[in-house]
Design a protein around this motif. Structure first.
Motif, PDB file in Angstrom:
ATOM      1  N   THR A 268      -1.098  56.153  26.855  1.00 32.08           N
ATOM      2  CA  THR A 268       0.101  55.764  26.118  1.00 32.08           C
ATOM      3  C   THR A 268       1.308  56.517  26.655  1.00 32.08           C
ATOM      4  OG1 THR A 268      -1.235  55.402  24.141  1.00 32.08           O
ATOM      5  CG2 THR A 268       1.135  55.591  23.832  1.00 32.08           C
ATOM      6  N   HIS A 269       1.154  57.838  26.853  1.00 31.74           N
ATOM      7  CA  HIS A 269       2.250  58.623  27.438  1.00 31.74           C
ATOM      8  C   HIS A 269       2.525  58.178  28.873  1.00 31.74           C
ATOM      9  CE1 HIS A 269       1.353  61.493  24.100  1.00 31.74           C
ATOM     10  NE2 HIS A 269       2.643  61.686  24.176  1.00 31.74           N
ATOM     11  N   HIS A 270       1.471  57.805  29.593  1.00 25.58           N
ATOM     12  CA  HIS A 270       1.672  57.348  30.966  1.00 25.58           C
ATOM     13  C   HIS A 270       2.510  56.077  30.983  1.00 25.58           C
ATOM     14  CE1 HIS A 270       0.274  55.290  34.752  1.00 25.58           C
ATOM     15  NE2 HIS A 270       0.668  56.466  35.208  1.00 25.58           N
ATOM     16  N   ALA A 271       2.187  55.133  30.104  1.00 26.31           N
ATOM     17  CA  ALA A 271       2.956  53.893  30.043  1.00 26.31           C
ATOM     18  C   ALA A 271       4.404  54.153  29.643  1.00 26.31           C
ATOM     19  CB  ALA A 271       2.286  52.923  29.067  1.00 26.31           C
ATOM     20  N   ARG A 272       4.603  55.082  28.709  1.00 25.93           N
ATOM     21  CA  ARG A 272       5.973  55.386  28.281  1.00 25.93           C
ATOM     22  C   ARG A 272       6.768  56.054  29.401  1.00 25.93           C
ATOM     23  NH1 ARG A 272       4.156  57.800  22.398  1.00 25.93           N
ATOM     24  NH2 ARG A 272       3.774  55.774  21.372  1.00 25.93           N
ATOM     25  N   SER A 273       6.101  56.904  30.181  1.00 29.35           N
ATOM     26  CA  SER A 273       6.792  57.537  31.311  1.00 29.35           C
ATOM     27  C   SER A 273       7.222  56.487  32.324  1.00 29.35           C
ATOM     28  CB  SER A 273       5.873  58.567  31.970  1.00 29.35           C
ATOM     29  OG  SER A 273       5.549  59.604  31.093  1.00 29.35           O
ATOM     30  N   TYR A 274       6.319  55.534  32.594  1.00 31.88           N
ATOM     31  CA  TYR A 274       6.661  54.487  33.560  1.00 31.88           C
ATOM     32  C   TYR A 274       7.758  53.584  33.016  1.00 31.88           C
ATOM     33  CZ  TYR A 274       5.983  50.872  37.083  1.00 31.88           C
ATOM     34  OH  TYR A 274       6.168  49.982  38.108  1.00 31.88           O
ATOM     35  N   ARG A 275       7.727  53.311  31.711  1.00 29.59           N
ATOM     36  CA  ARG A 275       8.804  52.511  31.110  1.00 29.59           C
ATOM     37  C   ARG A 275      10.139  53.229  31.231  1.00 29.59           C
ATOM     38  NH1 ARG A 275       8.339  51.009  24.832  1.00 29.59           N
ATOM     39  NH2 ARG A 275       8.298  53.295  24.704  1.00 29.59           N
ATOM     40  N   GLU A 276      10.136  54.528  30.978  1.00 30.30           N
ATOM     41  CA  GLU A 276      11.371  55.301  31.089  1.00 30.30           C
ATOM     42  C   GLU A 276      11.938  55.236  32.498  1.00 30.30           C
ATOM     43  OE1 GLU A 276      12.599  60.038  31.145  1.00 30.30           O
ATOM     44  OE2 GLU A 276      10.832  59.401  30.021  1.00 30.30           O
ATOM     45  N   PRO A 318     -10.430  56.594  29.292  1.00 30.11           N
ATOM     46  CA  PRO A 318      -8.995  56.642  28.998  1.00 30.11           C
ATOM     47  C   PRO A 318      -8.756  56.687  27.493  1.00 30.11           C
ATOM     48  CG  PRO A 318      -9.636  54.420  29.614  1.00 30.11           C
ATOM     49  CD  PRO A 318     -10.864  55.266  29.738  1.00 30.11           C
ATOM     50  N   VAL A 319      -7.763  57.439  27.096  1.00 32.68           N
ATOM     51  CA  VAL A 319      -7.386  57.563  25.689  1.00 32.68           C
ATOM     52  C   VAL A 319      -6.084  56.810  25.482  1.00 32.68           C
ATOM     53  CG1 VAL A 319      -6.780  59.184  23.842  1.00 32.68           C
ATOM     54  CG2 VAL A 319      -8.514  59.809  25.542  1.00 32.68           C
ATOM     55  N   VAL A 320      -5.989  56.075  24.378  1.00 33.46           N
ATOM     56  CA  VAL A 320      -4.744  55.374  24.053  1.00 33.46           C
ATOM     57  C   VAL A 320      -4.489  55.523  22.560  1.00 33.46           C
ATOM     58  CG1 VAL A 320      -5.844  53.129  23.676  1.00 33.46           C
ATOM     59  CG2 VAL A 320      -3.438  53.223  24.301  1.00 33.46           C
ATOM     60  N   GLU A 321      -3.238  55.695  22.219  1.00 34.58           N
ATOM     61  CA  GLU A 321      -2.846  55.928  20.830  1.00 34.58           C
ATOM     62  C   GLU A 321      -2.269  54.652  20.233  1.00 34.58           C
ATOM     63  OE1 GLU A 321       0.820  58.243  18.841  1.00 34.58           O
ATOM     64  OE2 GLU A 321      -0.551  59.557  19.945  1.00 34.58           O
ATOM     65  N   THR A 322      -2.712  54.326  19.017  1.00 36.62           N
ATOM     66  CA  THR A 322      -2.166  53.184  18.288  1.00 36.62           C
ATOM     67  C   THR A 322      -1.251  53.692  17.175  1.00 36.62           C
ATOM     68  OG1 THR A 322      -4.104  53.151  16.841  1.00 36.62           O
ATOM     69  CG2 THR A 322      -4.144  51.703  18.768  1.00 36.62           C
ATOM     70  N   GLN A 323      -0.490  52.774  16.627  1.00 37.56           N
ATOM     71  CA  GLN A 323       0.402  53.097  15.517  1.00 37.56           C
ATOM     72  C   GLN A 323       0.057  52.207  14.334  1.00 37.56           C
ATOM     73  OE1 GLN A 323       4.382  52.666  17.040  1.00 37.56           O
ATOM     74  NE2 GLN A 323       4.376  54.699  17.990  1.00 37.56           N
ATOM     75  N   ALA A 324      -0.245  52.826  13.196  1.00 36.54           N
ATOM     76  CA  ALA A 324      -0.587  52.097  11.972  1.00 36.54           C
ATOM     77  C   ALA A 324      -1.746  51.132  12.199  1.00 36.54           C
ATOM     78  CB  ALA A 324       0.632  51.360  11.428  1.00 36.54           C
ATOM     79  N   GLU A 325      -2.733  51.561  12.986  1.00 39.35           N
ATOM     80  CA  GLU A 325      -3.957  50.796  13.244  1.00 39.35           C
ATOM     81  C   GLU A 325      -3.677  49.443  13.898  1.00 39.35           C
ATOM     82  OE1 GLU A 325      -7.067  51.049  10.127  1.00 39.35           O
ATOM     83  OE2 GLU A 325      -5.497  51.971   8.898  1.00 39.35           O
TER      84      GLU A 325
END
Length: 509
Positions: A268-276, A318-325
């Protein structure tokens, strides 16, 4: 030539003739560009018309960068260092190389950054081998079917959501549901195996990474583990490169016919870094502002895992974080479609104090069942059925409906089985102890016990199984099935464990 130089130096009159007749030095072409814009982890460079995509550039300040965008008259460059060190007008040179990282056995037991440079206080890393962080995924003919289990030491996973060596199994859930704990416990469970472990922390806080390093050290796995950390305080470019570097380090070991476990915490952080980085480079945004190639950057990363014909394997969690399930969010759905299954950690189970909070209704392993040992396979089916029926009845019983004796017995059994699946952090269990607990729970040895009593009985049963079932442990490792005699012995141990803790009145064979 050396004698002519000596004579020329001795006779000043011959120096001019020597210089005129000497061969001309070979011309060297050097391209130099200039920084036109800089800020927030990216730089716009002008003047390097021949630069290639993904080429490594060297700035005069010492910072390096990766060419990510090629446009007429300008290059979009991702910085692998602080943008505060780069100034407008600074010169930039091509290196004619791609981003590379060091690999080798010397990295074991060390904490490094995305480029393989040490981040601990153990001195320099003496490694001569350097490999590009980007590599093509192995071809179909270079792969084999996944047929060997990877034990996690966690009862609910090894029994119901098994993982095989070479598998890509996603760990998914909301914040504070225990995703990192599952990954770290899996590393600790490799203490009695030959598996090499790589923990890649992407965008994590420094104190969180320090806790993981401490747990790995306390668990006795530090000498066979590489910790690759790209913290949230570092450049976004390093977070982007980090998982590719981790897979490159893993490929070095798999090429030697060794098994490697890679934890990517988290994508999730990796995707956000690439989006940034993409938005700063003015790439057109798509769904949730992610660029159009976000699926590709993760697909080409995870496709490098597998069981190979060389005998080695790379297992990726790989670990990925969800928001509100929300499992239908963009990045989670992408990764679910790429991987071979997922372990879903539910906040609902966390609120019930059920750890690890693995939701078997959503969790699935599309490959690991083929690699699961026969002993675990004999209890996995009944475990899922018992828990699914229990959860359905539990929801129904909340309405206050009067229940018959059979339904009450099923609720009692389901509650006991769910309690038996509880497991403390940093306490991976050997396979024979897991099976002893599961068989005893399925046969009613934990029925009617409180949470504290269940924990006491399980601890006693584990000690008895470790002492008295050593022959069975060997047969389980050899993939032998559980016999009726084995189950009878486990039930007897469970009954004895319950009796020894004062709960013999409720034990049923």
């Amino acid at each position: 030539m050396s004698s002519e130089v000596t004579r020329a130096r001795a006779d000043p009159d011959r120096i001019l003739d020597f210089l005129i007749n000497a061969p001309s030095p070979t011309p060297q072409l050097s391209e130099i560009g200039l920084v036109a814009e800089v800020g927030d982890g990216i730089a716009i460079v002008a003047g390097l018309e021949r630069a290639l995509s993904d080429e490594l550039l060297q700035f005069a300040s010492g910072v390096q960068g990766i060419v990510l965008d090629l446009e007429p008259g300008r290059l979009g460059v991702v910085l692998l260092g602080s943008s505060d060190r780069v100034t407008i007008g600074e010169s930039v040179m091509r290196t004619h190389e791609v981003v590379s990282t060091v690999v080798g056995d010397a990295l074991l037991g060390r904490v490094v950054n995305a480029l393989g440079a040490p981040s601990d206080d153990k001195g320099p890393i003496r490694v001569q081998t350097v490999r590009p962080v980007e590599a093509e995924a192995p071809q179909i003919l270079d792969r084999q079917a996944i047929a060997r289990p990877l034990g996690t030491g966690i009862k609910v996973i090894d029994a119901a959501v098994p993982i095989g060596l070479g598998q890509r199994q996603l760990i998914i859930g909301d914040r504070q549901t225990g995703k990192t704990s599952v990954a770290v416990d899996t590393i600790l469970n490799q203490k009695n195996t030959d598996v090499i472990c790589i923990y890649c922390a992407i965008g994590q806080r420094g104190d969180a990474v320090a806790k993981v390093i401490g747990a790995i050290h306390d668990g006795g796995m530090s000498e066979r583990t590489i910790v690759l950390a790209a913290g949230d305080e570092e450049a976004a470019g390093l977070a982007y490169v980090a998982p590719y570097a981790a897979l490159t380090m893993a490929e070095y070991f798999s090429d030697q016919a060794r098994d490697v476990l890679v934890i990517l915490d988290d994508l999730t952080h990796h995707a956000r870094s690439y989006r940034e980085l993409s938005l700063l480079l003015r790439r057109p945004p798509g769904r949730e502002a992610f660029p159009g190639d976000i699926f590709y950057i993760h697909a080409r990363l995870l496709e490098r895992a597998g069981q190979f014909t060389s005998g080695g394997s790379i297992t990726v969690l790989p670990v990925v974080e969800t928001q509100a399930e929300n499992l239908s969010a963009y990045i989670p759905t992408n990764l679910i479609s790429i991987t071979d299954g997922q372990i879903y950690l539910s906040p609902r189970l966390v609120r019930k104090n059920q750890f690890p909070a693995v939701d078997l209704g959503v969790s699935v392993s599309r490959v690991g069942g083929k690699a699961q040992t026969k002993a675990f396979r004999s209890v996995a089916g009944n475990l899922r059925v018992t828990l699914s029926q229990f959860e359905e009845l539990e929801d129904f019983a909340r309405f206050g409906t009067r229940l018959d004796d059979a339904t009450r017995a099923r609720l009692t059994r389901g509650a006991a089985v769910r309690a038996a699946l509880r497991q403390a952090e940093r306490d991976p269990m050997p396979a024979v102890e897991q099976l002893a607990v599961l068989v005893a729970a399925m046969e009613g040895q934990f029925d009617g016990l409180s949470e504290a009593e269940t924990g006491t009985v399980m601890a006693t049963l584990r000690q008895a199984a470790a002492c008295e079932l050593q022959d069975l442990a060997t047969r389980i490792a050899d993939n032998a099935p559980l016999t009726e005699d084995d189950k009878t012995q486990m039930i007897a141990l469970g009954r004895a464990a319950r009796a020894s803790t004062g709960g013999e009145n409720g034990a049923n064979a």
